[in-house]
Design a protein around this motif. Structure first.
Motif, mmCIF file in Angstrom:
data_model
loop_
_atom_site.group_PDB
_atom_site.id
_atom_site.type_symbol
_atom_site.label_atom_id
_atom_site.label_comp_id
_atom_site.label_asym_id
_atom_site.label_seq_id
_atom_site.Cartn_x
_atom_site.Cartn_y
_atom_site.Cartn_z
ATOM 1 N N ASP A 153 -56.837 69.435 -11.412
ATOM 2 C CA ASP A 153 -55.971 68.552 -10.627
ATOM 3 C C ASP A 153 -56.163 67.080 -10.986
ATOM 4 O OD1 ASP A 153 -54.948 70.738 -9.382
ATOM 5 O OD2 ASP A 153 -55.915 70.397 -7.438
ATOM 6 N N PHE A 154 -57.317 66.731 -11.510
ATOM 7 C CA PHE A 154 -57.587 65.329 -11.844
ATOM 8 C C PHE A 154 -56.825 64.868 -13.085
ATOM 9 C CE2 PHE A 154 -60.775 67.926 -13.943
ATOM 10 C CZ PHE A 154 -60.790 67.416 -15.238
ATOM 11 N N LEU A 155 -56.244 65.809 -13.833
ATOM 12 C CA LEU A 155 -55.426 65.425 -14.980
ATOM 13 C C LEU A 155 -54.046 65.050 -14.455
ATOM 14 C CD1 LEU A 155 -56.492 68.171 -17.537
ATOM 15 C CD2 LEU A 155 -57.307 65.815 -17.372
ATOM 16 N N ASP A 156 -53.729 63.752 -14.442
ATOM 17 C CA ASP A 156 -52.550 63.248 -13.756
ATOM 18 C C ASP A 156 -51.304 63.252 -14.641
ATOM 19 O OD1 ASP A 156 -52.984 61.125 -15.495
ATOM 20 O OD2 ASP A 156 -53.736 59.774 -13.938
ATOM 21 N N GLU A 157 -50.217 62.723 -14.092
ATOM 22 C CA GLU A 157 -48.956 62.698 -14.822
ATOM 23 C C GLU A 157 -49.049 61.848 -16.091
ATOM 24 O OE1 GLU A 157 -46.104 64.433 -14.342
ATOM 25 O OE2 GLU A 157 -47.283 65.534 -12.857
ATOM 26 N N LEU A 208 -50.273 64.097 -18.660
ATOM 27 C CA LEU A 208 -49.308 65.147 -18.956
ATOM 28 C C LEU A 208 -48.028 64.649 -19.629
ATOM 29 C CD1 LEU A 208 -49.580 67.259 -15.705
ATOM 30 C CD2 LEU A 208 -49.801 68.181 -18.012
ATOM 31 N N LYS A 209 -47.800 63.348 -19.665
ATOM 32 C CA LYS A 209 -46.478 62.839 -20.018
ATOM 33 C C LYS A 209 -45.998 63.260 -21.397
ATOM 34 C CE LYS A 209 -47.866 58.254 -21.737
ATOM 35 N NZ LYS A 209 -47.716 56.788 -21.543
ATOM 36 N N ASP A 210 -46.893 63.427 -22.354
ATOM 37 C CA ASP A 210 -46.484 63.820 -23.701
ATOM 38 C C ASP A 210 -46.796 65.289 -24.015
ATOM 39 O OD1 ASP A 210 -45.543 61.238 -24.362
ATOM 40 O OD2 ASP A 210 -47.588 60.580 -24.794
ATOM 41 N N MET A 248 -47.672 73.418 -20.928
ATOM 42 C CA MET A 248 -48.917 72.913 -20.369
ATOM 43 C C MET A 248 -48.776 72.668 -18.872
ATOM 44 S SD MET A 248 -52.088 72.092 -20.890
ATOM 45 C CE MET A 248 -52.343 71.743 -22.635
ATOM 46 N N ARG A 249 -47.634 72.168 -18.440
ATOM 47 C CA ARG A 249 -47.393 71.949 -17.018
ATOM 48 C C ARG A 249 -47.442 73.273 -16.255
ATOM 49 N NH1 ARG A 249 -45.641 67.019 -15.665
ATOM 50 N NH2 ARG A 249 -44.961 67.884 -13.663
ATOM 51 N N VAL A 250 -46.858 74.303 -16.848
ATOM 52 C CA VAL A 250 -46.868 75.617 -16.209
ATOM 53 C C VAL A 250 -48.292 76.137 -16.094
ATOM 54 C CG1 VAL A 250 -46.111 78.020 -16.413
ATOM 55 C CG2 VAL A 250 -44.527 76.161 -16.965
ATOM 56 N N LEU A 251 -49.055 76.029 -17.177
ATOM 57 C CA LEU A 251 -50.424 76.540 -17.180
ATOM 58 C C LEU A 251 -51.305 75.842 -16.151
ATOM 59 C CD1 LEU A 251 -51.054 76.897 -21.023
ATOM 60 C CD2 LEU A 251 -50.803 78.751 -19.368
ATOM 61 N N LEU A 252 -50.979 74.606 -15.811
ATOM 62 C CA LEU A 252 -51.765 73.852 -14.825
ATOM 63 C C LEU A 252 -51.167 73.939 -13.425
ATOM 64 C CD1 LEU A 252 -52.725 70.674 -16.885
ATOM 65 C CD2 LEU A 252 -54.117 72.701 -16.418
ATOM 66 N N GLY A 253 -50.150 74.774 -13.240
ATOM 67 C CA GLY A 253 -49.583 74.976 -11.917
ATOM 68 C C GLY A 253 -48.712 73.847 -11.424
#
Length: 297
Positions: A251-255, A258-260, A265-270
């Motif tokens: 959860d600490f990996l923020d937007e 994730l932006k690039d 990857m977004r799916v895998l992190l929920g």
């Protein structure tokens, strides 16, 4: 406000096809045309057959020799950073690896692994754990178990999680490879105390460096003590169904982080379902329907 009212408010008048409600649950190994095509394109049909029949299988040549060498070096570097020098002779390892080197992103987004993970854990599968281990000569066995250790028996018919053991070194019994009990997944339970001690039917997995051994959440497995010189360097990658709490929390990996990154990857992190969110379900509109559809796959 009811869920239906929320969807009515936030959904467009005519929903895109991907948001049409799914009523039927797909049964295990009943693959859609799209997923079957991915299985063929990524050359993992034999892997799926092995998993269905025996509860474990192989993803052969998951990466190039150059990629495997780079992964091995990265695991050793990070594991040594996490293991005091005086303890390295006993082995070592590390977990929570996703953000510690970009190579781990490449592993969990590997098309072969993602395809097998979707077959075994449905759409929207999450990354549960990314951990590494180094086992030198004499390293002991960890004991027979099924990975669904937080699921009571009988295990669900639909598999809950799947683990890939990326072998950075050749896998065989002398090198301390994974030990499996073929067809134990059909029992849909944990091994008993006697079975854990006697390991009936256990065999050694064997594959070349750069390949993965993969097993489902119900399969009994352990490892052989390493008797050969040198070290066994392995990356353990586990994916789980989106409704099962993962082992590791990113959860600490923020937007900004994730932006690039790709959508996968977004799916895998929920981040593309509505579960376990600070805002609650009503905030997420069409993600509610997406989550419910994914859960039926």
């Amino acid at each position: 406000m009811s869920e239906a009212e929320v969807l009515e408010q936030e959904a467009p008048a005519k929903r895109p096809p991907q948001f049409e409600k799914i009523y039927d649950t797909r049964q295990p190994f009943d693959l859609s045309v799209e997923l079957l095509t991915r299985v063929e394109d990524n050359a993992v049909a034999d892997t799926i057959d092995e998993l269905q029949e025996n509860g474990y299988g192989y993803v052969r040549a998951a990466g190039t020799p150059e990629f495997n060498a780079r992964l091995r070096e990265t695991i050793i570097r990070i594991s040594h950073e996490n293991t005091p020098k005086e303890r390295r002779a006993l082995g070592g390892g590390a977990n929570m690896l996703l953000h510690k080197d970009p190579i781990f992103e490449e592993v969990i987004l590997n098309p072969k692994l993602l395809t097998v993970a979707e077959v075994m854990c449905g759409k929207g599968a999450m990354i549960s754990q990314i951990a590494a281990s180094i086992r030198p000569k004499g390293a002991p066995s960890i004991g027979l178990h099924a990975d669904q250790n937080w699921t009571p028996a009988p295990f669900p018919v639909h598999n809950q999680l799947i683990t890939f053991c990326w072998a950075c070194d050749e896998f065989n019994e002398a090198n301390g490879s994974t030990k499996v009990v073929p067809k134990s997944h059909l029992l849909r339970r944990h091994p008993t105390e006697d079975e854990t001690r006697e390991e009936p039917g256990a065999i050694a997995t064997e594959c070349d460096a750069g390949s993965c051994v993969v097993w489902d959440g119900s399969t009994w497995h352990s490892n052989y003590p390493r008797t050969a010189q040198g070290e066994r360097v392995v990356l353990h990658v586990t994916y789980s169904r989106l409704a099962l709490r993962p082992v590791e929390c990113y959860d600490f990996l923020d937007e900004e982080w994730l932006k690039d990154k790709p959508y996968e990857m977004r799916v895998l992190l929920g981040r593309e379902d509505f579960l376990n969110t600070r805002e609650g379900a009503f905030h997420h509109g069409l993600k509610i329907q997406t989550t419910m559809n994914w859960s039926k796959s």
